[in-house]
Design a protein around this motif. Structure first.
Motif, short mmCIF file in Angstrom:
data_model
loop_
_atom_site.label_atom_id
_atom_site.label_comp_id
_atom_site.label_asym_id
_atom_site.label_seq_id
_atom_site.Cartn_x
_atom_site.Cartn_y
_atom_site.Cartn_z
N PRO A 31 0.82 -1.22 0.00
CA PRO A 31 0.00 0.00 0.00
C PRO A 31 0.85 1.27 0.00
N ASP A 32 0.30 2.32 -0.58
CA ASP A 32 0.91 3.65 -0.50
C ASP A 32 0.33 4.36 0.72
N SER A 33 1.06 5.34 1.23
CA SER A 33 0.60 6.10 2.39
C SER A 33 1.28 7.45 2.37
N PRO A 34 0.87 8.39 3.22
CA PRO A 34 1.57 9.68 3.28
C PRO A 34 3.05 9.54 3.59
N ALA A 35 3.43 8.45 4.23
CA ALA A 35 4.84 8.21 4.54
C ALA A 35 5.57 7.48 3.42
N GLY A 36 4.85 7.14 2.34
CA GLY A 36 5.45 6.44 1.23
C GLY A 36 5.15 4.96 1.24
N PHE A 37 5.78 4.23 0.32
CA PHE A 37 5.62 2.79 0.23
C PHE A 37 6.55 2.08 1.21
N PHE A 38 6.23 0.83 1.50
CA PHE A 38 7.17 -0.01 2.22
C PHE A 38 8.40 -0.24 1.34
N CYS A 39 9.52 -0.60 1.97
CA CYS A 39 10.76 -0.83 1.24
C CYS A 39 10.83 -2.27 0.73
N LYS A 40 11.37 -2.42 -0.46
CA LYS A 40 11.72 -3.75 -0.92
C LYS A 40 12.84 -4.31 -0.05
N ALA A 41 12.87 -5.59 0.10
CA ALA A 41 13.98 -6.21 0.82
C ALA A 41 15.27 -5.93 0.07
N PRO A 42 16.34 -5.51 0.77
CA PRO A 42 17.60 -5.19 0.09
C PRO A 42 18.08 -6.29 -0.84
N ALA A 43 17.82 -7.53 -0.50
CA ALA A 43 18.27 -8.63 -1.34
C ALA A 43 17.56 -8.64 -2.69
N ASN A 44 16.39 -7.97 -2.78
CA ASN A 44 15.62 -7.94 -4.02
C ASN A 44 15.86 -6.67 -4.83
N VAL A 45 16.69 -5.76 -4.32
CA VAL A 45 16.97 -4.51 -5.03
C VAL A 45 18.05 -4.75 -6.07
N THR A 46 17.84 -4.19 -7.27
CA THR A 46 18.84 -4.28 -8.34
C THR A 46 19.15 -2.88 -8.85
N VAL A 47 20.17 -2.78 -9.67
CA VAL A 47 20.55 -1.48 -10.22
C VAL A 47 19.42 -0.87 -11.05
N ASP A 48 18.58 -1.71 -11.65
CA ASP A 48 17.48 -1.20 -12.47
C ASP A 48 16.44 -0.43 -11.66
N ASP A 49 16.41 -0.65 -10.34
CA ASP A 49 15.50 0.12 -9.49
C ASP A 49 15.89 1.60 -9.43
#
Length: 209
Positions: A31-49
């Motif tokens: 979900p989106d919220s005034p505080a922003g989205f939840f973070c992806k797990a660092p292990a799932n983050v790639t340079v394309d993000d």
């Protein structure tokens, strides 16, 4: 004094990496919220993000305003989540216009890269600030104020707008008035427009009532 300095140095060197979070790439499945989205797990983050290619090509200006806005907000560019910034591309065909609108969540700075664009905003005191910009010139729109962009030449114009929020929000005045189901009677009463004009604008913009 030397002992105190050494103690501070040891303290900061031992804690400087303990609680730093370098980024928070948006998990758009959550979900989106005034505080922003939840973070992806660092292990799932790639340079394309952290890369967005959607601003390379001009937007489609074959529409009622002869203009297009291509956003790179958090919904399109998850890497800006939590960073307090975003960007968009504006393409205006001859006679193109970005109608009066506001960004409730951000101030905007506009850089013209091709053509001429007349820009302006209206302050809360109803003072008007208007300027025609050429290539390389920049204009700033304070947060939440009504503003616009109009092609000021007989050929296409392009600009890039940067915002101090990953999700600046958008409300276009014309659509707010005439593209919903607010009754024509109330629109007429609150805008002093006549019935025929309100019905015409509702028909053009898809409103009912």
């Amino acid at each position: 004094m030397l002992h105190i300095f050494i103690l501070f140095a040891l303290f900061f060197s031992s804690t400087s990496h303990a609680s730093v979070q370098d980024f928070c790439v948006a998990d758009l499945k959550g979900p989106d919220s005034p505080a922003g989205f939840f973070c992806k797990a660092p292990a799932n983050v790639t340079v394309d993000d952290f890369v967005f290619t959607g601003l390379k090509l001009a937007g489609n200006t074959s529409n009622i305003i002869s203009a297009a806005v291509s956003p790179a907000f958090v919904a399109q560019f998850p890497g800006v989540n939590g960073l307090g910034l975003s960007i968009a591309r504006l393409d205006l065909a001859p006679a193109g216009v970005i109608p009066l609108h506001t960004h409730p969540g951000a101030s905007e700075i506009l850089l013209v890269v091709h053509g001429k664009i007349t820009v302006g905003f209206i302050s809360s005191a109803n003072s008007v600030y208007v300027k025609t910009l050429k290539r390389g010139e920049v204009f700033v729109f304070p947060q939440g104020l009504l503003h616009f962009q109009v092609n000021a030449a007989g050929y296409k114009a392009t600009a890039f707008a940067s915002f101090n929020s990953p999700n600046p929000g958008l409300q276009i005045t014309d659509f707010a008035l005439f593209a919903n189901n607010l009754t024509s009677a109330l629109v007429e009463k609150t805008t002093f427009l006549d019935h025929a004009q309100v019905k015409k604008l509702k028909a053009i913009l898809g409103g009912t009532g």
